[in-house]
Scaffold this motif. Structure first.
Motif, short mmCIF file in Angstrom:
data_model
loop_
_atom_site.label_atom_id
_atom_site.label_comp_id
_atom_site.label_asym_id
_atom_site.label_seq_id
_atom_site.Cartn_x
_atom_site.Cartn_y
_atom_site.Cartn_z
N LYS A 11 35.40 61.30 -50.71
CA LYS A 11 35.00 62.05 -51.89
C LYS A 11 33.50 61.90 -52.13
O LYS A 11 32.80 62.88 -52.48
CB LYS A 11 35.78 61.55 -53.12
CG LYS A 11 35.68 62.45 -54.33
CD LYS A 11 36.38 63.78 -54.06
CE LYS A 11 36.36 64.65 -55.33
NZ LYS A 11 36.95 65.98 -55.07
N GLY A 12 33.00 60.69 -51.92
CA GLY A 12 31.57 60.45 -52.07
C GLY A 12 30.76 61.24 -51.06
O GLY A 12 29.68 61.76 -51.38
N LEU A 13 31.25 61.36 -49.82
CA LEU A 13 30.56 62.14 -48.80
C LEU A 13 30.52 63.62 -49.19
O LEU A 13 29.47 64.27 -49.03
CB LEU A 13 31.27 61.96 -47.45
CG LEU A 13 30.69 62.73 -46.26
CD1 LEU A 13 29.25 62.30 -45.98
CD2 LEU A 13 31.55 62.52 -45.01
N ILE A 20 39.58 60.70 -39.58
CA ILE A 20 40.48 61.57 -40.36
C ILE A 20 40.65 62.91 -39.66
O ILE A 20 41.76 63.45 -39.56
CB ILE A 20 39.93 61.78 -41.78
CG1 ILE A 20 39.92 60.45 -42.54
CG2 ILE A 20 40.75 62.83 -42.53
CD1 ILE A 20 39.20 60.52 -43.88
N ALA A 21 39.52 63.46 -39.16
CA ALA A 21 39.57 64.76 -38.49
C ALA A 21 40.45 64.69 -37.25
O ALA A 21 41.19 65.63 -36.93
CB ALA A 21 38.16 65.20 -38.12
N LYS A 22 40.39 63.58 -36.55
CA LYS A 22 41.18 63.41 -35.33
C LYS A 22 42.66 63.27 -35.63
O LYS A 22 43.51 63.90 -34.97
CB LYS A 22 40.69 62.18 -34.56
CG LYS A 22 41.45 61.90 -33.27
CD LYS A 22 40.92 60.64 -32.59
CE LYS A 22 41.71 60.35 -31.32
NZ LYS A 22 41.21 59.12 -30.63
N LEU A 23 42.99 62.46 -36.64
CA LEU A 23 44.39 62.19 -36.97
C LEU A 23 44.97 63.19 -37.97
O LEU A 23 46.19 63.20 -38.20
CB LEU A 23 44.53 60.77 -37.52
CG LEU A 23 44.12 59.64 -36.57
CD1 LEU A 23 44.22 58.29 -37.27
CD2 LEU A 23 44.98 59.66 -35.31
N LEU A 76 26.43 56.04 -41.64
CA LEU A 76 27.13 56.26 -40.37
C LEU A 76 28.60 55.90 -40.50
O LEU A 76 29.47 56.53 -39.88
CB LEU A 76 26.47 55.42 -39.26
CG LEU A 76 25.09 55.89 -38.78
CD1 LEU A 76 24.54 54.88 -37.77
CD2 LEU A 76 25.19 57.27 -38.13
N ARG A 77 28.87 54.89 -41.32
CA ARG A 77 30.27 54.49 -41.52
C ARG A 77 31.08 55.63 -42.10
O ARG A 77 32.24 55.85 -41.70
CB ARG A 77 30.34 53.26 -42.42
CG ARG A 77 31.75 52.70 -42.56
CD ARG A 77 31.76 51.46 -43.39
NE ARG A 77 31.27 51.70 -44.75
CZ ARG A 77 31.39 50.84 -45.76
NH1 ARG A 77 31.98 49.67 -45.55
NH2 ARG A 77 30.91 51.13 -46.95
N GLN A 78 30.52 56.37 -43.06
CA GLN A 78 31.22 57.52 -43.65
C GLN A 78 31.56 58.56 -42.58
O GLN A 78 32.66 59.10 -42.55
CB GLN A 78 30.36 58.16 -44.73
CG GLN A 78 30.21 57.36 -46.00
CD GLN A 78 29.26 58.03 -46.98
OE1 GLN A 78 28.10 58.31 -46.63
NE2 GLN A 78 29.72 58.29 -48.18
N LEU A 79 30.58 58.83 -41.71
CA LEU A 79 30.80 59.83 -40.66
C LEU A 79 31.85 59.34 -39.67
O LEU A 79 32.68 60.12 -39.19
CB LEU A 79 29.49 60.14 -39.94
CG LEU A 79 28.41 60.84 -40.77
CD1 LEU A 79 27.16 61.03 -39.95
CD2 LEU A 79 28.92 62.20 -41.27
N LYS A 80 31.80 58.05 -39.36
CA LYS A 80 32.78 57.49 -38.44
C LYS A 80 34.19 57.62 -39.00
O LYS A 80 35.12 58.02 -38.29
CB LYS A 80 32.45 56.02 -38.16
CG LYS A 80 33.41 55.34 -37.21
CD LYS A 80 33.03 53.88 -36.99
CE LYS A 80 34.04 53.18 -36.08
NZ LYS A 80 33.70 51.74 -35.89
N ALA A 125 40.56 53.46 -50.90
CA ALA A 125 39.15 53.20 -50.56
C ALA A 125 38.62 54.28 -49.63
O ALA A 125 37.49 54.74 -49.77
CB ALA A 125 39.02 51.83 -49.91
N LEU A 126 39.46 54.71 -48.66
CA LEU A 126 39.02 55.76 -47.73
C LEU A 126 38.89 57.10 -48.45
O LEU A 126 37.92 57.84 -48.21
CB LEU A 126 40.04 55.87 -46.59
CG LEU A 126 39.69 56.88 -45.49
CD1 LEU A 126 38.33 56.57 -44.86
CD2 LEU A 126 40.78 56.89 -44.41
N SER A 127 39.83 57.40 -49.32
CA SER A 127 39.75 58.65 -50.08
C SER A 127 38.49 58.68 -50.94
O SER A 127 37.81 59.71 -51.04
CB SER A 127 40.99 58.81 -50.97
OG SER A 127 42.16 58.94 -50.19
#
Length: 301
Positions: free
Chosen positions: A37-39, A12-15, A3-7, A31-33
């Protein structure tokens, strides 16, 4: 997928920027990138179009964004619903009531409970007291009202009413002028009795057997008003709880104390090893704390 990945992906999609999203989420951009990438690797699709200025969503990214919003919306709904349950804004209770008991006490109880908790649904099933006990034991019902005594090893028991059984006879009956009548004096009387599904049937039957005889049963009924009217018609005698006797207004009926005293004690029961909802627990507490004497008094008016 977490769920954290989706959050984080939704941020990212919003901003439209991994950099801005990292700042908003208080994590490092690498870390976010790496997490995004893992998702993408897990889903086997590219979700973000990466550039120096913005990060736009691919067609797959738009689909993931749409479903992720639905997921978090449903999670929010779940949290709200659970909060409603714990704060008793909603809920459902399945209760078993013997017909005689239900008509005596529970219309007023349920009306008062509904005023306090209007969104809790009360589902009432009418069974004889013996079947109520079996249905609570089998898990069909959350709770029930039973006639004591019952097995305390299997149920939580919350006493609510303590009364006595009384004798009803026609005003021309040989016992009509008595102040007290011993059960053994009823040996040759024709009784208007209860159906086998009623706890009162077994209670009174055993009392007669202890005195050395079986009662002579003329009729069986599950309706106290019918039973009392049969007495008024001089078809036989009957034995009913005190609260019911307080409702009998026919002048052709005499109500007499019984010896030995036969108690009619009621209790709310729940199964010990069965989960009881917040709504169910609140209903039990409401009945237990409620002064049933108020309802019993109203029955005498």
């Amino acid at each position: 997928m977490e769920l954290r990945q989706l959050k984080y992906f939704l941020t990212i999609a919003k901003l439209k920027s991994i950099t801005k999203a990292a700042e908003a989420l208080h994590i490092s951009q690498p870390a976010l990138s790496k997490m995004m990438k893992g998702l993408e690797e897990e889903l086997g699709m590219t979700l973000l179009i990466r550039s120096n200025k913005t990060n736009e969503l691919t067609d797959a990214g738009n689909i993931v964004s749409e479903y992720a919003q639905k997921i978090f919306s449903e999670l929010e709904n779940m949290t709200t619903t659970l909060d409603d349950l714990t704060n008793l804004k909603r809920g459902e209770v399945h209760i078993g009531l013997p017909p005689i008991i239900g008509s005596l006490f529970f219309p007023n109880i349920m009306a008062d409970f509904h005023k306090l908790y209007p969104n809790i649904k009360i589902n009432v099933t009418e069974y004889g007291a013996a079947k109520v006990v079996r249905s609570v034991e089998d898990g069909e019902l959350d709770l029930g009202v039973a006639v004591l005594p019952i097995d305390g090893t299997m149920f939580h028991i919350y006493p609510i009413v303590e009364e006595k059984m009384k004798l009803l006879v026609h005003h021309e009956h040989r016992l009509a002028n008595a102040t007290k009548v011993h059960l053994k004096e009823l040996k040759d009387e024709e009784l208007i009795f209860y159906h086998e599904s009623f706890a009162l049937h077994d209670i009174m039957w055993k009392n007669f057997i202890k005195l050395g005889f079986e009662p002579k049963i003329l009729f069986k009924s599950s309706q106290w008003d019918l039973m009392s009217e049969m007495v008024a018609a001089n078809l036989g005698i009957t034995i009913l709880p005190e609260s019911i006797c307080n409702r009998v207004t026919n002048e052709r009926i005499r109500i007499i104390d019984l010896v030995p005293v036969t108690p009619w004690n009621l209790a709310v029961i729940t199964k010990k090893d069965k989960y009881l909802s917040y709504a169910g627990r609140t209903f039990v507490e409401f009945i237990s704390e409620h002064s049933l004497s108020k309802f019993q008094y109203n029955l005498k008016l």
